[in-house]
Scaffold this motif. Structure first.
Motif, mmCIF file in Angstrom:
data_model
loop_
_atom_site.group_PDB
_atom_site.id
_atom_site.type_symbol
_atom_site.label_atom_id
_atom_site.label_comp_id
_atom_site.label_asym_id
_atom_site.label_seq_id
_atom_site.Cartn_x
_atom_site.Cartn_y
_atom_site.Cartn_z
ATOM 1 N N ALA A 14 0.830 -1.204 0.000
ATOM 2 C CA ALA A 14 0.000 0.000 0.000
ATOM 3 C C ALA A 14 0.865 1.253 0.000
ATOM 4 O O ALA A 14 0.661 2.171 -0.804
ATOM 5 C CB ALA A 14 -0.940 -0.003 1.199
ATOM 6 N N ASN A 15 1.857 1.298 0.899
ATOM 7 C CA ASN A 15 2.694 2.507 0.908
ATOM 8 C C ASN A 15 3.704 2.490 -0.230
ATOM 9 O O ASN A 15 4.130 3.539 -0.694
ATOM 10 C CB ASN A 15 3.353 2.714 2.276
ATOM 11 N N GLN A 16 4.049 1.309 -0.742
ATOM 12 C CA GLN A 16 4.902 1.257 -1.929
ATOM 13 C C GLN A 16 4.172 1.856 -3.125
ATOM 14 O O GLN A 16 4.754 2.612 -3.914
ATOM 15 C CB GLN A 16 5.307 -0.181 -2.242
ATOM 16 N N SER A 17 2.896 1.547 -3.245
ATOM 17 C CA SER A 17 2.118 2.020 -4.390
ATOM 18 C C SER A 17 1.786 3.505 -4.299
ATOM 19 O O SER A 17 1.780 4.209 -5.311
ATOM 20 C CB SER A 17 0.819 1.208 -4.501
ATOM 21 N N LEU A 18 1.521 3.990 -3.092
ATOM 22 C CA LEU A 18 1.095 5.382 -2.939
ATOM 23 C C LEU A 18 2.244 6.361 -2.762
ATOM 24 O O LEU A 18 2.151 7.507 -3.182
ATOM 25 C CB LEU A 18 0.141 5.505 -1.742
ATOM 26 N N MET A 19 3.325 5.912 -2.093
ATOM 27 C CA MET A 19 4.392 6.861 -1.775
ATOM 28 C C MET A 19 5.774 6.244 -1.932
ATOM 29 O O MET A 19 6.707 6.557 -1.200
ATOM 30 C CB MET A 19 4.213 7.441 -0.383
ATOM 31 N N GLN A 286 5.454 13.837 -0.277
ATOM 32 C CA GLN A 286 5.909 12.492 -0.613
ATOM 33 C C GLN A 286 4.774 11.603 -1.121
ATOM 34 O O GLN A 286 5.021 10.630 -1.836
ATOM 35 C CB GLN A 286 6.583 11.835 0.598
ATOM 36 N N LEU A 287 3.549 11.922 -0.739
ATOM 37 C CA LEU A 287 2.397 11.199 -1.260
ATOM 38 C C LEU A 287 1.703 12.122 -2.252
ATOM 39 O O LEU A 287 1.006 13.048 -1.880
ATOM 40 C CB LEU A 287 1.455 10.780 -0.127
ATOM 41 N N ASN A 288 1.939 11.857 -3.530
ATOM 42 C CA ASN A 288 1.419 12.701 -4.604
ATOM 43 C C ASN A 288 -0.063 12.391 -4.833
ATOM 44 O O ASN A 288 -0.442 11.232 -4.969
ATOM 45 C CB ASN A 288 2.211 12.449 -5.891
ATOM 46 N N PRO A 289 -0.926 13.413 -4.871
ATOM 47 C CA PRO A 289 -2.354 13.168 -5.102
ATOM 48 C C PRO A 289 -2.659 12.363 -6.363
ATOM 49 O O PRO A 289 -3.701 11.706 -6.445
ATOM 50 C CB PRO A 289 -2.929 14.588 -5.203
ATOM 51 N N LYS A 290 -1.755 12.393 -7.344
ATOM 52 C CA LYS A 290 -1.967 11.592 -8.555
ATOM 53 C C LYS A 290 -2.087 10.104 -8.218
ATOM 54 O O LYS A 290 -2.810 9.366 -8.883
ATOM 55 C CB LYS A 290 -0.819 11.798 -9.547
ATOM 56 N N SER A 291 -1.369 9.661 -7.179
ATOM 57 C CA SER A 291 -1.406 8.252 -6.803
ATOM 58 C C SER A 291 -2.729 7.863 -6.170
ATOM 59 O O SER A 291 -3.049 6.673 -6.068
ATOM 60 C CB SER A 291 -0.269 7.943 -5.816
ATOM 61 N N LEU A 308 3.789 3.359 -11.209
ATOM 62 C CA LEU A 308 3.246 4.695 -11.457
ATOM 63 C C LEU A 308 3.782 5.703 -10.451
ATOM 64 O O LEU A 308 4.225 6.797 -10.830
ATOM 65 C CB LEU A 308 1.717 4.644 -11.390
ATOM 66 N N SER A 309 3.787 5.328 -9.158
ATOM 67 C CA SER A 309 4.265 6.281 -8.146
ATOM 68 C C SER A 309 5.758 6.559 -8.315
ATOM 69 O O SER A 309 6.215 7.693 -8.121
ATOM 70 C CB SER A 309 3.973 5.765 -6.730
ATOM 71 N N ASN A 310 6.531 5.535 -8.696
ATOM 72 C CA ASN A 310 7.965 5.738 -8.930
ATOM 73 C C ASN A 310 8.208 6.620 -10.151
ATOM 74 O O ASN A 310 9.114 7.458 -10.149
ATOM 75 C CB ASN A 310 8.674 4.393 -9.102
ATOM 76 N N MET A 311 7.405 6.426 -11.202
ATOM 77 C CA MET A 311 7.572 7.242 -12.400
ATOM 78 C C MET A 311 7.240 8.708 -12.105
ATOM 79 O O MET A 311 7.938 9.622 -12.561
ATOM 80 C CB MET A 311 6.687 6.711 -13.526
ATOM 81 N N ILE A 312 6.192 8.912 -11.312
ATOM 82 C CA ILE A 312 5.835 10.284 -10.916
ATOM 83 C C ILE A 312 6.976 10.916 -10.121
ATOM 84 O O ILE A 312 7.371 12.064 -10.367
ATOM 85 C CB ILE A 312 4.531 10.282 -10.089
ATOM 86 N N ALA A 313 7.523 10.130 -9.159
ATOM 87 C CA ALA A 313 8.618 10.644 -8.330
ATOM 88 C C ALA A 313 9.841 10.984 -9.175
ATOM 89 O O ALA A 313 10.471 12.040 -9.003
ATOM 90 C CB ALA A 313 8.979 9.625 -7.250
ATOM 91 N N ASN A 314 10.184 10.090 -10.120
ATOM 92 C CA ASN A 314 11.372 10.312 -10.949
ATOM 93 C C ASN A 314 11.201 11.512 -11.883
ATOM 94 O O ASN A 314 12.118 12.329 -12.038
ATOM 95 C CB ASN A 314 11.690 9.053 -11.762
ATOM 96 N N LEU A 315 10.034 11.618 -12.524
ATOM 97 C CA LEU A 315 9.793 12.747 -13.425
ATOM 98 C C LEU A 315 9.750 14.064 -12.650
ATOM 99 O O LEU A 315 10.214 15.099 -13.144
ATOM 100 C CB LEU A 315 8.487 12.537 -14.195
ATOM 101 N N THR A 316 9.214 14.023 -11.436
ATOM 102 C CA THR A 316 9.188 15.220 -10.593
ATOM 103 C C THR A 316 10.610 15.658 -10.256
ATOM 104 O O THR A 316 10.954 16.848 -10.342
ATOM 105 C CB THR A 316 8.392 14.960 -9.304
ATOM 106 N N ASP A 317 11.453 14.694 -9.882
ATOM 107 C CA ASP A 317 12.851 15.003 -9.558
ATOM 108 C C ASP A 317 13.584 15.610 -10.751
ATOM 109 O O ASP A 317 14.478 16.448 -10.587
ATOM 110 C CB ASP A 317 13.586 13.736 -9.096
#
Length: 465
Positions: A14-19, A286-291, A308-317
């Motif tokens: 759950a936290n892997q998927s969301l954050m 750290q928990l993006n609303p997109k997730s 998806l959450s990792n891709m969002i984090a990487n593109l944000t960085d």
């Protein structure tokens, strides 16, 4: 009375998927004693990306985390996700490394080992199963896992044959891992009825995600069709790219007269505990609303929550979130080129990263990652369908694909000896050595930081005296 049990995922998927697996042990240690009274089938709390995240981002020893979980959840099955011959990394390891990792996992407290291969190439899970049986105690469960996806080559008949093979191999339970949440109610009904007919009373588990909005309908149909265990997340960490809510499913099943074994007061207390924790990570970004959103387009992209959450984090960085939609659209194209691999770790990260690279560079496959090259060479196993011939020619350059089984597969300790020598007095246990084998750079930094911290604390202690 019919019974359906629930696995709680808040401590892992759950936290892997969301954050992106950034939930530290200290945040949830205080609720573990209560979770131990909830009556879950199991608590998924280790494996997957937790090992990497502990070392890379959280400054935690993953083995110490596991021992803490075992101490505070003495009556609950502790569950981990294991990538077969990949263990928790992104390459295949020799059999002796796989064996030692599983021995240490069980020794430190793991009960349920859910074993999968990203390509459903069951040669890659045979050693992990054999070792789980070798070191099993009275609580150990070896769960064979199928990475579920849809493609021209993934059919109900194919999945039924896979389940028959897992049963023949000797697994105790079977899990259908719908990592992208794309299994529809219709597919669940036909698939689960067919599998139950084929495997009899063997326990069948469904793991899915809410990413596409299908999950509650799919789980309901799965329960009607004979599923035995479902994966859920405490409600404040449910939905979006995570799992369906534990309390919601408990409530619905109770009205149907289906026994779950859960204590309603306890599961509500667990959720109340996690509410401010979730809010903290929303507030700090750290928990993006997109997730947390439903994205029916994932039915096209087949993108799992963690990916998806990792891709969002990487593109944000990289300050490149404007490329998010283009990267999503590129994912199914890359997947088709690679022979329709299921998008599950490590293939999900590999395909996602290649799609992002294609979009950022502006030319498809101008830059091909080392991992994708190794996949095309055959080092991860057999692709479900033929790989694009132009891509094969570009990577292989006339060479022949290799067998995924490592040469001299059953080595006897050389890797451990080399790792111990590399670590020197930084290694205090077999667990430290194993961490280094899996993640050398991250472990070396962690162990050096640990040593420096202890030396500083010793200095302060002397000064105080």
């Amino acid at each position: 009375m019919k019974k359906v049990q629930l696995t709680e995922t808040v401590l892992r998927d759950a936290n892997q998927s969301l954050m992106a697996t950034r939930l530290p042990y200290a945040d949830y240690e205080g609720i573990l004693a209560d979770m131990d009274k909830a009556g879950y089938y199991s608590v998924e709390c280790w494996g997957g990306a937790t090992f990497d995240s502990c070392l890379r981002y959280l400054g935690e020893d993953p083995w110490e985390r596991l021992r803490g979980l075992r101490k505070n959840l003495p009556n609950t099955r502790l569950q981990m996700l294991l990538r077969g011959q990949n263990l928790l990394g992104y390459k295949h390891y020799h059999d002796d490394v796989v064996e030692k990792f599983i021995e240490l996992s069980i020794k430190n407290g793991i009960d349920v080992i859910r074993i999968f291969d990203a390509l459903n190439d069951f040669r890659n899970i045979a050693t992990a199963l054999e070792c789980t049986k070798k070191y099993a105690n009275e609580r150990t469960v070896a769960s064979g896992c199928i990475s579920y996806t849809q493609s021209p080559v993934h059919t109900v008949e194919k999945y039924i044959e896979m389940c028959k093979e897992l049963k023949t191999m000797g697994f105790d339970t079977i899990c259908l891992k719908d990592m992208a949440g794309t299994m529809s109610p219709y597919e669940a009904e036909h698939l689960i009825k067919g599998i139950k007919d084929a495997i009899g009373d063997m326990t069948l588990i469904l793991h899915t995600h809410c990413t596409t909005g299908m999950a509650y309908m799919t789980i309901t149909k799965a329960i009607e069709s004979g599923i035995d265990v479902i994966d859920t997340a405490t409600s404040c960490f449910s939905g979006g790219t995570s799992q369906p809510a534990t309390e919601t499913m408990y409530y619905a099943l109770k009205q149907y007269g289906i026994e779950t074994g859960l204590d309603e007061d306890v599961i509500n207390k667990v959720n109340d505990y996690f509410k401010p924790i979730k809010q903290k990570y929303i507030d700090n970004g750290q928990l993006n609303p997109k997730s947390l959103a439903t994205d029916a387009q994932a039915l096209v992209y087949k993108v799992p929550g963690g990916m998806l959450s990792n891709m969002i984090a990487n593109l944000t960085d990289m300050h490149a979130m404007d490329k998010f939609d283009a990267a999503l659209a590129e994912i199914p194209k890359v997947r088709a080129d690679l022979g329709y691999p299921p998008l599950v770790t490590p293939l999900s990260q590999m395909v996602g990263n290649q799609a992002v690279t294609n979009v950022l560079v502006g030319e498809r496959y101008k830059n091909i990652s080392k991992e994708i090259k190794n996949y095309i060479k055959g080092e991860y196993g057999i692709a479900p369908a033929p790989i694009n011939q132009e891509l094969l020619d570009k990577v292989l350059e006339g060479a022949q694909p290799v067998d995924c089984r490592i040469e001299d597969q059953k080595r006897t300790g050389e890797e451990f000896i080399a790792a111990k020598e590399a670590l020197g007095d930084l290694a205090r246990s077999e667990e430290d050595v194993m961490s280094y084998i899996c993640y050398p750079d991250q472990t070396m930094k962690f162990l050096n930081d640990r040593k420096a911290k202890e030396e500083n604390e010793a200095v302060y202690t002397i000064e105080e005296m």
